[in-house]
Design a protein around this motif. Structure first.
Motif, mmCIF file in Angstrom:
data_model
loop_
_atom_site.group_PDB
_atom_site.id
_atom_site.type_symbol
_atom_site.label_atom_id
_atom_site.label_comp_id
_atom_site.label_asym_id
_atom_site.label_seq_id
_atom_site.Cartn_x
_atom_site.Cartn_y
_atom_site.Cartn_z
ATOM 1 N N ALA A 1 0.484 -1.241 -0.109
ATOM 2 C CA ALA A 1 0.421 0.152 -0.034
ATOM 3 C C ALA A 1 0.648 1.164 0.373
ATOM 4 C CB ALA A 1 -0.869 -0.219 0.970
ATOM 5 N N LEU B 1 0.600 5.585 0.429
ATOM 6 C CA LEU B 1 -0.368 5.921 1.158
ATOM 7 C C LEU B 1 0.290 7.854 1.474
ATOM 8 C CD1 LEU B 1 -0.733 3.934 2.394
ATOM 9 C CD2 LEU B 1 -1.138 5.262 4.956
ATOM 10 N N VAL C 1 -4.509 6.058 -1.448
ATOM 11 C CA VAL C 1 -3.822 5.595 -1.256
ATOM 12 C C VAL C 1 -4.042 4.513 -2.248
ATOM 13 C CG1 VAL C 1 -3.737 2.769 -0.370
ATOM 14 C CG2 VAL C 1 -4.960 5.195 0.777
ATOM 15 N N ARG C 2 -3.161 3.923 -2.780
ATOM 16 C CA ARG C 2 -2.604 2.650 -4.470
ATOM 17 C C ARG C 2 -1.816 1.802 -3.396
ATOM 18 N NH1 ARG C 2 -1.188 6.335 -9.734
ATOM 19 N NH2 ARG C 2 -1.771 4.043 -10.252
ATOM 20 N N TYR C 3 -2.744 0.234 -4.319
ATOM 21 C CA TYR C 3 -2.315 -0.620 -4.171
ATOM 22 C C TYR C 3 -1.219 -1.412 -5.130
ATOM 23 C CZ TYR C 3 -5.806 0.012 -0.016
ATOM 24 O OH TYR C 3 -6.862 0.710 0.681
ATOM 25 N N GLU D 1 -2.067 -3.559 -10.342
ATOM 26 C CA GLU D 1 -2.275 -2.515 -9.352
ATOM 27 C C GLU D 1 -3.614 -3.498 -8.866
ATOM 28 O OE1 GLU D 1 -3.414 2.269 -8.774
ATOM 29 O OE2 GLU D 1 -2.762 1.543 -10.320
ATOM 30 N N PHE E 1 -8.473 -2.117 -4.281
ATOM 31 C CA PHE E 1 -8.788 -2.287 -2.910
ATOM 32 C C PHE E 1 -8.189 -3.062 -2.558
ATOM 33 C CE2 PHE E 1 -11.075 -2.609 1.059
ATOM 34 C CZ PHE E 1 -10.801 -1.931 1.418
ATOM 35 N N THR F 1 -5.015 -2.174 4.125
ATOM 36 C CA THR F 1 -5.150 -1.596 4.330
ATOM 37 C C THR F 1 -5.174 -1.864 6.033
ATOM 38 O OG1 THR F 1 -7.335 -0.759 3.045
ATOM 39 C CG2 THR F 1 -8.066 -0.265 5.112
ATOM 40 N N PHE G 1 -9.064 7.149 3.985
ATOM 41 C CA PHE G 1 -8.626 6.050 2.613
ATOM 42 C C PHE G 1 -9.092 6.453 1.192
ATOM 43 C CE2 PHE G 1 -5.196 2.724 4.893
ATOM 44 C CZ PHE G 1 -5.028 3.644 5.637
ATOM 45 N N ASP G 2 -8.886 7.296 0.491
ATOM 46 C CA ASP G 2 -9.283 7.511 -0.517
ATOM 47 C C ASP G 2 -8.827 6.560 -1.105
ATOM 48 O OD1 ASP G 2 -10.766 8.864 -3.166
ATOM 49 O OD2 ASP G 2 -9.804 10.559 -2.464
ATOM 50 N N THR G 3 -9.861 4.998 -1.992
ATOM 51 C CA THR G 3 -9.195 4.589 -3.026
ATOM 52 C C THR G 3 -9.117 4.372 -4.308
ATOM 53 O OG1 THR G 3 -10.558 2.673 -2.195
ATOM 54 C CG2 THR G 3 -8.660 2.922 -0.337
ATOM 55 N N ARG H 1 -14.278 5.770 -1.488
ATOM 56 C CA ARG H 1 -13.903 5.818 0.171
ATOM 57 C C ARG H 1 -13.635 5.200 1.535
ATOM 58 N NH1 ARG H 1 -14.759 12.455 1.080
ATOM 59 N NH2 ARG H 1 -13.510 13.419 -1.016
#
Length: 284
Positions: A52, A54, A64-66, A72, A75, A80, A99-101, A105
């Motif tokens: 993650a 942030l 946040v990106r994963y 990618e 979520f 998280t 967290f704005d993913t 949200r």
């Protein structure tokens, strides 16, 4: 927080209080200055099912990106939980985060109690869609399952609560334990259907489930704990009328691969979203 602490990759195991269990996740608490290529490279180097990244926005809010080692994802639940616990530990206790993913949200609460830090995420609104019989047959063939291996009392659907998962219910614990799938075949199906994992599930009793999550599209054979899939399963079970509108479910995952994990899923009457809770511990 020291700059070096926020920019380096932290490593946590989520949904466990034992570093030998749970699902390892990478966490970068301050990814400002990293572009997409940087994130992809770091996630590949870390090698965990997700890392993650942030970007602080103030007031407990983060973009946040994963990233998995190869792609990618919109979520990720366990990353998280890991990120929230890391933030909570550095903030000295409990707190509320947002967290704005890419999926939407996700509010996250953190609570320190009895020597452990626990985080609870609130998913985006879940939904389900039927799976085409031909696609299900393709999934079963890749898994080496027959139609008779399915539990007809549980839903076989594509479920979403931040990411898409195909729920495949096993009729027996032995069927769930015997996982040996066709990697290329399953990957091709998952890419075509835009699936993050398969959620293979066996019901022990009304509120206790055992799950396994193949994740070949992320470059990982199997996920030891999958918070996004747990949320999707909770929403699907409620939509099918198999659990009450107000319920607490326990999911056991990772036991068959030697990394036991415990995920708590909570449903609230009048709220379509699903809460997923767990502890996390740092890895050295």
């Amino acid at each position: 927080m020291a700059t070096g602490d926020t920019t380096r990759v932290l490593r946590y195991a989520a949904f466990t209080d034992d570093p030998a269990g749970g699902n390892p996740a990478g966490v970068v608490l301050d990814a400002r200055g990293l572009d997409e290529a940087d994130m992809a490279r770091i996630a590949a180097d870390v090698g965990y099912s997700e890392t993650a990244f942030l970007v602080p926005r103030g007031g407990g809010a983060f973009g946040v990106r994963y990233f998995s080692p190869v792609a990618e994802v919109p979520f990720c639940g366990h990353a998280t939980i890991a990120a929230a616990v890391a933030l909570g530990e550095r903030a000295g206790g409990s707190g509320e985060l947002l967290f704005d993913t890419p999926a939407g949200r996700v509010p996250v609460s953190v609570e320190a109690a009895e020597g452990a830090t626990r985080a609870t995420l609130t998913s985006v609104a879940p939904h389900q869609e039927p799976v085409d019989p031909a696609d299900l047959a393709e999934a079963l063939a890749a898994l080496g399952w027959s139609p008779g291996d399915l539990d007809p009392a549980l839903p076989t659907v594509i479920a979403f609560a931040g990411a898409r998962h195909l729920i495949v219910p096993a009729a027996t614990r032995a069927r769930l334990a015997d996982l040996d799938y066709d990697g290329p075949g399953l990957t091709a199906l998952m890419l075509r259907l835009d699936l993050t994992t398969l959620q293979l599930v066996w019901r022990e009793r009304a509120d206790v489930f055992h799950v396994r999550d193949p994740f070949p599209v992320g470059g990982v054979v199997e996920d030891p704990a999958t918070g996004a899939a747990a949320a999707a399963l909770g929403g699907a079970l409620r939509a099918a009328g198999l659990v009450p509108d107000e319920a607490v479910l326990t999911l056991h995952q990772g036991h068959d691969m030697g990394r036991p994990s415990t995920l708590t899923v909570r449903l609230r009457a009048g709220d379509p979203r699903v809460l997923v809770s767990g502890t996390a511990v740092p890895l050295t």
